[in-house]
Design an enzyme around this catalytic site. Structure first.
Site, PDB file in Angstrom:
ATOM      1  N   SER A  31      -0.821  -3.523   8.720  1.00 38.45           N
ATOM      2  CA  SER A  31      -0.188  -2.514   9.579  1.00 38.45           C
ATOM      3  C   SER A  31       0.469  -3.189  10.798  1.00 38.45           C
ATOM      4  CB  SER A  31      -1.198  -1.454  10.031  1.00 38.45           C
ATOM      5  OG  SER A  31      -1.845  -0.865   8.930  1.00 38.45           O
ATOM      6  N   PRO A  32       1.272  -4.235  10.581  1.00 35.45           N
ATOM      7  CA  PRO A  32       1.805  -4.997  11.721  1.00 35.45           C
ATOM      8  C   PRO A  32       2.790  -4.202  12.565  1.00 35.45           C
ATOM      9  CG  PRO A  32       2.873  -5.679   9.686  1.00 35.45           C
ATOM     10  CD  PRO A  32       1.756  -4.760   9.291  1.00 35.45           C
ATOM     11  N   LEU A  33       3.289  -3.084  12.007  1.00 36.05           N
ATOM     12  CA  LEU A  33       4.180  -2.210  12.785  1.00 36.05           C
ATOM     13  C   LEU A  33       3.427  -0.950  13.206  1.00 36.05           C
ATOM     14  CD1 LEU A  33       7.325  -2.594  10.481  1.00 36.05           C
ATOM     15  CD2 LEU A  33       6.781  -3.863  12.580  1.00 36.05           C
ATOM     16  N   GLY A  34       2.111  -1.031  13.143  1.00 32.49           N
ATOM     17  CA  GLY A  34       1.307   0.143  13.514  1.00 32.49           C
ATOM     18  C   GLY A  34       1.700   1.347  12.671  1.00 32.49           C
ATOM     19  N   LYS A  47       5.078  -3.234   5.388  1.00 33.15           N
ATOM     20  CA  LYS A  47       5.498  -2.464   4.204  1.00 33.15           C
ATOM     21  C   LYS A  47       6.808  -1.753   4.528  1.00 33.15           C
ATOM     22  CE  LYS A  47       6.059   1.705   2.266  1.00 33.15           C
ATOM     23  NZ  LYS A  47       6.749   2.877   2.871  1.00 33.15           N
ATOM     24  N   SER A  48       7.745  -1.801   3.590  1.00 36.54           N
ATOM     25  CA  SER A  48       8.920  -0.949   3.728  1.00 36.54           C
ATOM     26  C   SER A  48       9.485  -0.670   2.359  1.00 36.54           C
ATOM     27  CB  SER A  48      10.003  -1.619   4.580  1.00 36.54           C
ATOM     28  OG  SER A  48      11.120  -0.756   4.633  1.00 36.54           O
ATOM     29  N   TYR A  83      -4.931  -0.125  -4.498  1.00 39.95           N
ATOM     30  CA  TYR A  83      -3.587   0.454  -4.325  1.00 39.95           C
ATOM     31  C   TYR A  83      -3.054   1.007  -5.658  1.00 39.95           C
ATOM     32  CZ  TYR A  83      -3.593  -2.348   0.015  1.00 39.95           C
ATOM     33  OH  TYR A  83      -3.912  -2.928   1.218  1.00 39.95           O
ATOM     34  N   TRP A 119       0.855  -1.193   0.000  1.00 43.11           N
ATOM     35  CA  TRP A 119       0.000   0.000   0.000  1.00 43.11           C
ATOM     36  C   TRP A 119       0.891   1.242   0.000  1.00 43.11           C
ATOM     37  CZ3 TRP A 119      -2.786   2.212   4.875  1.00 43.11           C
ATOM     38  CH2 TRP A 119      -3.654   3.236   4.488  1.00 43.11           C
ATOM     39  N   ASP A 175       1.626  -8.524  -1.130  1.00 40.20           N
ATOM     40  CA  ASP A 175       0.239  -8.137  -0.862  1.00 40.20           C
ATOM     41  C   ASP A 175      -0.090  -6.852  -1.611  1.00 40.20           C
ATOM     42  OD1 ASP A 175      -2.194  -8.490   1.165  1.00 40.20           O
ATOM     43  OD2 ASP A 175      -1.728  -6.355   1.038  1.00 40.20           O
ATOM     44  N   LYS A 229      -6.992  -7.823  -3.724  1.00 40.86           N
ATOM     45  CA  LYS A 229      -8.251  -7.589  -3.005  1.00 40.86           C
ATOM     46  C   LYS A 229      -9.253  -6.871  -3.904  1.00 40.86           C
ATOM     47  CE  LYS A 229      -5.275  -6.633   0.958  1.00 40.86           C
ATOM     48  NZ  LYS A 229      -4.171  -5.831   0.424  1.00 40.86           N
ATOM     49  N   HIS A 271     -11.995  -6.853   0.095  1.00 45.02           N
ATOM     50  CA  HIS A 271     -11.171  -5.860   0.805  1.00 45.02           C
ATOM     51  C   HIS A 271     -11.894  -5.299   2.034  1.00 45.02           C
ATOM     52  CE1 HIS A 271      -7.770  -2.733   0.014  1.00 45.02           C
ATOM     53  NE2 HIS A 271      -7.920  -2.962   1.295  1.00 45.02           N
ATOM     54  N   ASN A 315      12.977  -7.041   8.546  1.00 50.53           N
ATOM     55  CA  ASN A 315      11.639  -7.603   8.762  1.00 50.53           C
ATOM     56  C   ASN A 315      11.545  -9.088   8.396  1.00 50.53           C
ATOM     57  OD1 ASN A 315      11.030  -5.042   9.578  1.00 50.53           O
ATOM     58  ND2 ASN A 315       9.881  -4.462   7.738  1.00 50.53           N
TER      59      ASN A 315
HETATM   60  N1  LIG Z   1      -6.728  -5.015   4.121  1.00 52.92           N
HETATM   61  C1  LIG Z   1      -6.666  -3.732   4.437  1.00 52.92           C
HETATM   62  O1  LIG Z   1      -7.686  -3.039   4.588  1.00 52.92           O
HETATM   63  C2  LIG Z   1      -5.310  -3.093   4.660  1.00 52.92           C
HETATM   64  C3  LIG Z   1      -5.225  -1.851   5.312  1.00 52.92           C
HETATM   65  C4  LIG Z   1      -3.958  -1.314   5.532  1.00 52.92           C
HETATM   66  C5  LIG Z   1      -2.818  -2.001   5.099  1.00 52.92           C
HETATM   67  N2  LIG Z   1      -2.940  -3.192   4.436  1.00 52.92           N
HETATM   68  C6  LIG Z   1      -1.738  -3.945   3.954  1.00 52.92           C
HETATM   69  O2  LIG Z   1      -0.808  -4.073   5.042  1.00 52.92           O
HETATM   70  C7  LIG Z   1       0.464  -3.563   4.630  1.00 52.92           C
HETATM   71  C8  LIG Z   1       1.270  -3.057   5.798  1.00 52.92           C
HETATM   72  O3  LIG Z   1       0.582  -2.064   6.522  1.00 52.92           O
HETATM   73  P1  LIG Z   1       0.965  -0.512   6.512  1.00 52.92           P
HETATM   74  O4  LIG Z   1       1.657  -0.186   5.250  1.00 52.92           O
HETATM   75  O5  LIG Z   1      -0.273   0.230   6.854  1.00 52.92           O
HETATM   76  O6  LIG Z   1       1.917  -0.316   7.768  1.00 52.92           O
HETATM   77  P2  LIG Z   1       3.145  -1.059   8.491  1.00 52.92           P
HETATM   78  O7  LIG Z   1       3.683  -2.143   7.638  1.00 52.92           O
HETATM   79  O8  LIG Z   1       2.710  -1.372   9.869  1.00 52.92           O
HETATM   80  O9  LIG Z   1       4.200   0.129   8.638  1.00 52.92           O
HETATM   81  C9  LIG Z   1       4.859   0.682   7.541  1.00 52.92           C
HETATM   82  C10 LIG Z   1       5.740   1.807   8.098  1.00 52.92           C
HETATM   83  O10 LIG Z   1       6.728   1.231   8.973  1.00 52.92           O
HETATM   84  C11 LIG Z   1       8.038   1.589   8.509  1.00 52.92           C
HETATM   85  N3  LIG Z   1       8.897   0.426   8.710  1.00 52.92           N
HETATM   86  C12 LIG Z   1       8.879  -0.754   8.041  1.00 52.92           C
HETATM   87  N4  LIG Z   1       9.812  -1.597   8.526  1.00 52.92           N
HETATM   88  C13 LIG Z   1      10.449  -0.935   9.515  1.00 52.92           C
HETATM   89  C14 LIG Z   1      11.511  -1.276  10.386  1.00 52.92           C
HETATM   90  N5  LIG Z   1      12.097  -2.472  10.353  1.00 52.92           N
HETATM   91  N6  LIG Z   1      11.927  -0.328  11.296  1.00 52.92           N
HETATM   92  C15 LIG Z   1      11.338   0.885  11.353  1.00 52.92           C
HETATM   93  N7  LIG Z   1      10.313   1.257  10.546  1.00 52.92           N
HETATM   94  C16 LIG Z   1       9.875   0.357   9.642  1.00 52.92           C
HETATM   95  C17 LIG Z   1       7.880   1.921   7.044  1.00 52.92           C
HETATM   96  O11 LIG Z   1       8.843   2.892   6.661  1.00 52.92           O
HETATM   97  P3  LIG Z   1       9.975   2.562   5.547  1.00 52.92           P
HETATM   98  O12 LIG Z   1       9.256   2.355   4.257  1.00 52.92           O
HETATM   99  O13 LIG Z   1      10.839   3.767   5.579  1.00 52.92           O
HETATM  100  O14 LIG Z   1      10.691   1.322   6.022  1.00 52.92           O
HETATM  101  C18 LIG Z   1       6.481   2.538   7.010  1.00 52.92           C
HETATM  102  O15 LIG Z   1       6.520   3.903   7.390  1.00 52.92           O
HETATM  103  C19 LIG Z   1       0.084  -2.500   3.601  1.00 52.92           C
HETATM  104  O16 LIG Z   1       1.188  -2.103   2.827  1.00 52.92           O
HETATM  105  C20 LIG Z   1      -0.983  -3.226   2.833  1.00 52.92           C
HETATM  106  O17 LIG Z   1      -0.407  -4.163   1.927  1.00 52.92           O
HETATM  107  C21 LIG Z   1      -4.171  -3.761   4.232  1.00 52.92           C
END
Ligand SMILES: NC(=O)c1ccc[n+]([C@@H]2O[C@H](COP(=O)([O-])OP(=O)(O)OC[C@H]3O[C@@H](n4cnc5c(N)ncnc54)[C@H](OP(=O)(O)O)[C@@H]3O)[C@@H](O)[C@H]2O)c1
Length: 277
Positions: free
Chosen positions: A194-197, A236-237, A56, A28, A51, A79, A112, A246
Site C-alpha cells: 500500500s505504498p500510495l496508502g 497496484k494500478s 489474492y 491484490w 507481487d 505468499k 503472509h 509509478n
Molecule cells: N502483505 C500484505 O499483507 C499486503 C497487504 C496489502 C497489499 N499488499 C500488496 O501491496 C500492493 C499495493 O498495495 P494496495 O493495492 O493496497 O495499494 P496502493 O498500491 O497503495 O494503492 C492502489 C490505489 O492507488 C491508485 N493508484 C495507483 N497508482 C496511482 C497513481 N500514479 N496516481 C493516482 N492513483 C494511483 C490505484 O488506482 P488505479 O488502479 O486506478 O491506478 C489504486 O486505487 C497490493 O496490490 C498487494 O500486492 C500486501
C-alpha cells in the site's frame, strides 16, 4: 541507507544474494481478464517484479500474463496464508503456487501473516526445505514487527534459513522508521505494501507542493520518498497511465529537507488492521 541499495539503482541486492527490482506491481484485487491485461501491460512498460499471493486468487492470471517471457528476467513474489503454515501445508502451498504461476521456482515466498497457533520452527523448516530444493530463491516474512523479528530471527538462524525481506504497510502516512532502521541493520529488505496508502495519501498537499518543483505527481513523490529510503515499493494500478507514472521515478531526487517534510506526516494513518487477520 540499506547496505545493498545504491541511489537511483533500480534493484536492491537481497541477503540471499539475488536482486529484486525496487519497483514492483502489486496485484491484490486484480483478477481474471483485468489481471492478465494489467500484468501484460506492466511487463511491456518495463515492470519486472510482480507481487501476488495465494489469497489474492490470481496466481493463474499472473502466470497466464507472463507465459513466454524470459523467466530469469522477472521477479515473482507469492505468499503463504497463515492457515497454511504447518510444514506440509507450506510445501503443498508452494507446489500449488508454482503450478498456477507456471514456473519452476519463486523468486521470493513470504509468510503472509504470522500465526501464533503454529510452531515457527515447524514453519521455518518447510521454507528451508523449499530453499534447499531450489523451489524458492529467497524467503521472507510479511506483517512482522520488530518484536516478532527479534524472537524469530534466532530460530531461523539456527537452521540456516535467511530472512531476506519483510513486506509491511509503509507510505507517507505510516512512516515506520524504527522498523526500517531495524531491518536495515539486519540486512532485511523492507518492501512497502500500500505504498500510495491505497490512494488516500494522495490528498496530502505537501506531496503536491514538492511534486510541482520536479513536474512529478504526488504518487511519484511518494514512491521516490520510499525508494530513496532504500524501501522497495509495490504499487497496484490497473491504469496504463498510472503504471507508467509509478515506474518513472528514477530521474529526480528529493532533498534531505523534502524527505523530512514527508517524514513529518507521521505514522498514524494505518490502513490495514493486523488484528483482522
Ligand atoms: N502483505 C500484505 O499483507 C499486503 C497487504 C496489502 C497489499 N499488499 C500488496 O501491496 C500492493 C499495493 O498495495 P494496495 O493495492 O493496497 O495499494 P496502493 O498500491 O497503495 O494503492 C492502489 C490505489 O492507488 C491508485 N493508484 C495507483 N497508482 C496511482 C497513481 N500514479 N496516481 C493516482 N492513483 C494511483 C490505484 O488506482 P488505479 O488502479 O486506478 O491506478 C489504486 O486505487 C497490493 O496490490 C498487494 O500486492 C500486501
Amino acid at each position: 541507507m540499506n547496505n545493498h541499495f545504491k541511489e537511483n539503482a533500480s534493484e536492491i541486492k537481497l541477503k540471499s544474494g539475488y536482486s529484486m527490482p525496487i519497483i514492483g506491481l502489486g496485484t491484490w484485487q486484480l483478477k481474471g481478464r483485468e489481471c492478465v491485461e494489467t500484468v501484460k501491460t506492466a511487463y511491456q512498460l518495463g515492470y519486472r517484479h510482480f507481487d501476488t499471493a495465494i489469497s489474492y486468487d490470481n496466481e493463474e492470471d499472473v502466470g497466464e500474463a507472463l507465459k513466454g517471457v524470459d523467466r530469469e528476467s522477472i521477479f515473482i513474489t507469492s505468499k503463504v496464508p497463515p492457515i497454511n503454515l504447518n510444514h506440509e501445508d507450506v510445501i503443498n502451498s508452494c507446489r500449488q503456487s508454482l503450478e498456477k504461476l507456471k514456473t519452476d521456482y519463486l523468486d521470493l515466498l513470504l509468510i503472509h501473516w504470522p500465526n501464533d497457533e503454529i510452531s515457527i520452527k515447524n514453519t521455518f523448516s518447510a521454507f528451508k526445505k523449499l530453499m534447499d530444493e531450489k523451489k524458492i530463491r529467497s524467503f521472507g516474512v510479511s506483517n512482522y514487527t520488530i518484536e516478532r523479528l527479534e524472537t524469530e530471527l534466532p530460530v531461523a538462524n539456527n537452521i540456516g534459513l535467511v530472512i531476506s525481506a519483510n513486506q509491511v504497510e509503509y507510505h507517507p502516512g505510516l512512516n515506520q522508521e524504527d522498523l526500517l532502521d531495524y531491518c536495515i541493520n539486519k540486512d532485511i529488505a523492507l518492501v512497502a505494501y500500500s505504498p500510495l496508502g491505497r490512494g488516500d495519501i494522495l490528498a496530502e498537499s505537501v506531496l503536491g507542493e514538492i511534486g510541482q518543483k520536479y513536474s512529478k505527481t504526488k504518487a511519484q513523490v511518494s514512491l521516490r520518498w520510499l525508494t530513496q529510503k532504500g524501501i522497495v515499493a509495490i504499487p497496484k494500478s490497473s491504469s496504463k497511465q498510472h503504471l507508467q507514472e509509478n515506474l518513472d521515478i528514477f530521474d529526480f531526487s528529493l532533498t534531505d529537507e523534502e524527505i523530512e517534510l514527508i517524514d513529518d506526516l507521521g505514522n498514524s494513518q494505518r490502513l490495514i488492521n493486523p488484528e483482522l487477520f
